[in-house]
Design a protein around this motif. Structure first.
Motif, short mmCIF file in Angstrom:
data_model
loop_
_atom_site.label_atom_id
_atom_site.label_comp_id
_atom_site.label_asym_id
_atom_site.label_seq_id
_atom_site.Cartn_x
_atom_site.Cartn_y
_atom_site.Cartn_z
N GLY A 514 37.76 32.78 51.31
CA GLY A 514 38.27 33.88 50.52
C GLY A 514 38.82 33.49 49.16
O GLY A 514 39.45 34.31 48.49
N SER A 608 38.65 41.82 49.31
CA SER A 608 37.80 41.92 50.49
C SER A 608 37.32 40.57 50.98
O SER A 608 37.16 40.35 52.19
N SER A 609 37.09 39.62 50.06
CA SER A 609 36.60 38.31 50.46
C SER A 609 37.60 37.60 51.37
O SER A 609 37.23 36.98 52.37
N LYS A 612 37.82 39.44 54.92
CA LYS A 612 36.71 39.09 55.80
C LYS A 612 36.85 37.64 56.30
O LYS A 612 36.57 37.34 57.46
N GLU A 615 39.34 37.46 59.14
CA GLU A 615 38.80 37.95 60.41
C GLU A 615 37.98 36.85 61.10
O GLU A 615 38.11 36.63 62.31
#
Length: 628
Positions: A514, A608-609, A612, A615
């Protein structure tokens, strides 16, 4: 009455060092083969004068950077199988603190180097002296105390007579296969020049026996039982196999039992790539073959390995329920890792003991297990071939194709030196080792800047062999200065300089966690948003290497590269092959990581990077286990 000789402390130390030897298996050699040095006011009149006084007894090498002198000494020590080392002397202040990184590298990798930094006045006639760090609460502290946590032995020689026990302790640690690493003797500049009547026995030749401790009978019996009960055992060969020169013993044991052998970065080459039991590198940078065997292994036999996070995939690789560990290691600390059954012994003697109990048909894995890993290895070798192959020789190569071109021209005599960047991963997955000491990867500390000076040290230890330093542009810019030393001394190292415009390895990692490759490219700032996404910097690293006196061969295409590498290999002067690489694609790029590596990802983020990446991180973390 004891006869004495009146010398300065520095003169006495140099004479003492010249008379120290190691011996193992009946082979005797000098322990301290030479001294590297950069002189300043803290050592020029002491050790500098002593090295002139005894130039016939102690060879001297002139360095350009204190850290890189340690790297050169470490390269020499590893190539000498830890049975010989170099000393490094510096002035006080920045010269001394520049040693810290090299000292940490030596100690992490269990490689011997003797550090002799100058220190402030013991008698304190001038206080503070130039470059002295003043510590208001402790008058006996100097910058050399920074070396304490990265040294396996440290002493400050504040009186001449203190040199005797300190020097003996220093040699004891350097020659100890368990304790060896960086050893520091801090030398106040006034004490270096002070005269003393030394007992002549201090200068007599002394031989330090390098032990091969045998296994305890009870531990050996437990180890034999563990192997006999295993159905899917896997050997993990670490650097201790090389340090012990146990490669032949390992090859015989693996052939007799059929147990496959995976290798860490330090252990790669323990078996040649074409040995029937070799399955390649293990862990985050390993092969699919080795990592799948590790996931299903019921017994992991670690030989001379520290089980770093890259090897264990941060505790996620050895996932079979009930998997157990058998650790053959000369050090008890590593022998007990992962709650394993320890077999504390020298790797060669331990393997010989195991072979005596399990060889000659007493134990062998099933034919189906052997067929399984051999077929899987063949599939992996096809992937290596695809990475190496260049269907269009007149285009810019990828980094794996650079390795493929080098693979075409080397033989068992060549030695490859590398430490950092994306190359260690590609090499661990792809390189086909042809001899036990061809693969020289410093991955314990993975220190950028190690490669070029270490290659000089390796070449000094193996003058008749081709020695290659493989470096990316990021690593090259860290520490190219010892090119001058190679040119000055006529040390014909070969440098492969790969230009990919930034920190490619950490850039890829940044993207995966990220970080969006932030701050990893060597590019101009973008006028739009100020990020480093503009045009590549107009830096000509080939011209830089040439300006330092090195012969440089530029390669623009795969065909150019093949010709340049062959020319460099034949050269008898320091030579650099410069090549700019293409970004790897799915056909010719190295295979992705076959196992996880834990780099924590931001727990909260708006981009968003990073969301994700978090996760995915949590899914991997959930598979981690503690082996108890």
């Amino acid at each position: 009455m004891t006869s004495t000789t009146r010398l300065t402390v520095a003169q006495a130390l140099v004479r003492f060092l010249a008379a120290q030897f190691t011996e193992r298996d009946g082979t005797r050699q000098r322990l301290i083969g030479a001294t590297w040095g950069i002189f300043g006011h803290g050592n020029v009149a002491g050790l500098g004068q002593a090295l002139i006084e005894y130039a016939d007894e102690m060879p001297y090498h002139q360095g350009r950077n204190e850290q890189s002198m340690v790297h050169a000494a470490v390269g020499y020590a590893r190539q000498s199988n830890r049975l010989a080392a170099h000393a490094v002397t510096t002035s006080i202040g920045p010269g001394a603190t520049n040693l810290v990184t090299g000292a940490a590298l030596a100690t992490v990798n269990h490689l011997p180097v003797l550090l002799l930094p100058g220190d402030t006045f013991a008698g304190r006639p001038a206080d503070p002296v130039l470059q002295q760090l003043e510590v208001p609460y402790a008058g006996d502290v100097s910058v050399n105390d920074c070396l304490r946590p990265v040294s396996k032995y440290f002493d400050r020689i504040t009186r001449p007579e203190a040199l005797v026990p300190a020097a003996l302790n220093a040699m004891r640690v350097l020659a100890d296969p368990v304790e060896t690493g960086a050893v520091t003797l801090a030398l106040p500049q006034d004490v270096q020049a002070e005269a003393y009547d030394w007992p002549d026995e201090f200068f007599a030749e002394r031989t330090w026996q390098v032990r091969r401790p045998a296994a305890d009978p009870a531990e050996l019996a437990a180890a034999v039982r563990a192997v006999r009960e295993a159905r899917r055992p896997l050997i993990v060969a670490g650097g201790g196999v090389h340090h012990s020169r146990a490669e032949a013993a390992l090859a015989e044991f693996a052939a007799a039992t059929g147990i496959p052998v995976a290798s860490t970065q330090a252990g790669k080459g323990s078996l040649n790539h074409d040995h029937p039991q070799d399955v390649g590198g293990i862990g985050h940078t390993g092969t699919a073959t080795a990592d799948e065997l590790a996931r299903l292994a019921d017994l992991v036999i670690g030989i001379g390995t520290r089980y770093t996070d890259f090897t264990t995939a941060s505790g996620t690789l050895f996932e079979r329920p009930g998997v157990r560990f058998l650790n053959l290691n000369i050090g008890a600390y590593d022998g007990h890792k992962l709650a394993g059954q320890p077999l504390i012994a020298d790797a060669r003697s331990g393997l010989a003991a195991l072979a005596g109990e399990l060889g000659q048909g007493r134990y062998r894995v099933t034919d189906s297990y052997i067929a399984e890993y051999r077929e899987d290895k063949e599939r992996w070798e096809q992937r290596v071939d695809a990475c190496y192959e260049a269907e269009e020789p007149d285009v810019r190569p990828t980094q794996p194709q650079v390795l493929g071109a080098l693979d075409e021209i080397v033989d068992a005599t060549d030695i490859l030196v590398n430490a950092a960047g994306s190359l260690p991963g590609d090499l661990h997955k792809l390189w086909r080792t042809r001899s036990f000491d061809q693969y020289h990867l410093e991955y314990g500390y993975s220190c950028m800047g190690y490669e070029i000076p270490a290659a000089i040290g390796v070449k000094l230890a193996a003058p008749d062999r081709p020695v290659w330093a493989l470096v990316g542009d990021g690593t090259y810019l860290m520490m190219p200065t010892e090119i001058v030393t190679a040119v000055q001394e006529g040390i014909a190292i070969k440098v492969v300089l790969i230009q990919n415009h930034g920190y490619a390895s950490i850039g890829g990692l940044s993207e995966s966690v990220g970080g969006e490759r932030f701050g990893t490219a060597y590019r101009h700032r973008s006028p739009a948003d100020g990020s480093y996404t503009g045009a590549p910097l107009p830096v000509d690293l080939a011209a830089n290497a040439a300006s330092l006196g090195m012969r440089v061969l530029r390669a623009k295409t795969v065909s150019d590269l093949r010709e340049a590498l062959a020319e460099a290999r034949a050269a008898d002067t320091p030579t650099c092959v410069y090549v700019e690489t293409e970004t790897a694609d799915t056909v010719s790029g190295a295979p992705p990581a076959q196992a996880w590596w834990d780099v924590p990802v931001a727990a909260t983020a708006t981009r968003s990077s990073a969301v994700k990446a978090r996760e995915l991180y949590e899914r991997h973390v959930s598979t981690r286990r503690r082996h108890l």
